[in-house]
Design a protein around this motif. Structure first.
Motif, short mmCIF file in Angstrom:
data_model
loop_
_atom_site.label_atom_id
_atom_site.label_comp_id
_atom_site.label_asym_id
_atom_site.label_seq_id
_atom_site.Cartn_x
_atom_site.Cartn_y
_atom_site.Cartn_z
N GLY A 82 -28.57 38.86 12.49
CA GLY A 82 -27.94 37.95 13.44
C GLY A 82 -28.39 38.16 14.86
N SER A 83 -29.08 39.28 15.15
CA SER A 83 -29.58 39.52 16.49
C SER A 83 -30.62 38.46 16.85
CB SER A 83 -30.21 40.90 16.60
OG SER A 83 -29.24 41.92 16.47
N ARG A 84 -30.64 38.09 18.12
CA ARG A 84 -31.62 37.12 18.63
C ARG A 84 -32.66 37.86 19.46
NH1 ARG A 84 -30.66 31.71 18.53
NH2 ARG A 84 -28.72 31.08 17.50
N ILE A 85 -33.93 37.67 19.12
CA ILE A 85 -35.04 38.33 19.79
C ILE A 85 -35.81 37.28 20.59
CG2 ILE A 85 -37.00 39.86 19.46
CD1 ILE A 85 -34.27 40.89 18.38
N PRO A 86 -36.11 37.55 21.86
CA PRO A 86 -36.82 36.55 22.67
C PRO A 86 -38.15 36.14 22.05
CG PRO A 86 -36.00 38.35 24.04
CD PRO A 86 -35.80 38.78 22.61
#
Length: 261
Positions: free
Chosen positions: A141-145
């Motif tokens: 669920g983490s968002r990575i640029p």
């Protein structure tokens, strides 16, 4: 946040603006932003505060958002959690991929993550952690640029020519250094099939490649950890090729999953 579809496609008469804005609000929440106030949501979406209030109220009534007890913050509610769970439950391919990802993570004492693009981010769908002294605070669920990470660069570098050109133009927006870093990543991807992103200030190196399932349907997979365990020389000679091999092994698994989904 990526521009809202409601603002980017106003000419589509079948497009429901209110629905798009409501979904944009739900997309503000992720592993790093589990609780948000309406002011924060307005800032992240660019929507007017009154609009956020009305949409958040509706989402609360439907169970997609709930007010955090004792705090003037909202978090995802049971309806949103159930929807996300149903989506993951339908991806049996991830269950097959995880043991292979874990094996690579254990072999190199690193973190191996699999993700897909969502707007200007790559969202982690699966993540496996090896025995490493450096534990990154990232999870499913983490968002990575998209434009400032190995996994994002690999996703963009694997795109078709027109998509690549657009990505290069957008990567240059922050400045020439960002553009050059992405261009170098694209060149390495063309040569070796993977990209490398080094963060010397954090002593972290990451290698990533793409899993092109069919046409433009693709995932990105990365392997990152302490620079002492993943030096650039080892990435070029061993770890990068091992990640590319894993991606090739996972490609037919995801393709089969698409056909029987």
């Amino acid at each position: 946040m990526a521009d809202a579809p409601a603002r980017s496609e106003p000419e589509d008469r079948q497009f429901v603006v209110a629905l798009a804005r409501g979904l944009e609000i739900l997309r503000c929440f992720d592993a790093e932003h589990r609780q948000l106030g309406t002011t924060e949501i307005a800032a992240r979406t660019g929507l007017p505060q009154p609009t956020v209030w009305r949409l958040a109220h509706t989402l609360q009534k439907l169970g997609y958002l709930v007010m955090e007890s004792g705090a003037d913050k909202l978090r995802l509610g049971p309806a949103a959690v159930a929807l996300g769970g149903a989506a993951l439950a339908g991806q049996e391919s991830l269950d097959i991929a995880r043991p292979r990802m874990q094996e690579l993570a254990d072999r190199y004492q690193a973190a191996v993550a699999l993700g897909r693009r969502d707007g200007d981010s790559i969202v982690y769908l699966a993540r496996c952690q090896g025995d490493s002294p450096l534990l990154m605070n990232l999870r499913v669920g983490s968002r990575i640029p998209l434009y400032r990470s190995a996994i994002g660069w690999a996703y963009l570098a694997s795109g078709a020519g027109g998509e690549r050109d657009l990505a290069l133009a957008e990567a240059g927006a922050p400045g020439p250094e960002a553009l050059q870093a992405f261009q170098d990543a694209v060149d390495l991807y063309d040569e070796r099939g993977f990209v490398i992103h080094c963060r010397p200030q954090h002593h972290v190196n990451t290698v990533a490649t793409a899993i092109v399932v069919q046409g433009n349907d693709r995932y990105a997979i990365s392997c990152g950890g302490p620079a002492s365990a993943l030096p650039v020389e080892a990435i070029l000679d061993e770890i990068g090729p091992a990640l590319v091999k894993l991606a090739a092994e996972l490609q037919p698994i995801f393709l089969l999953g698409r056909r029987y989904a």
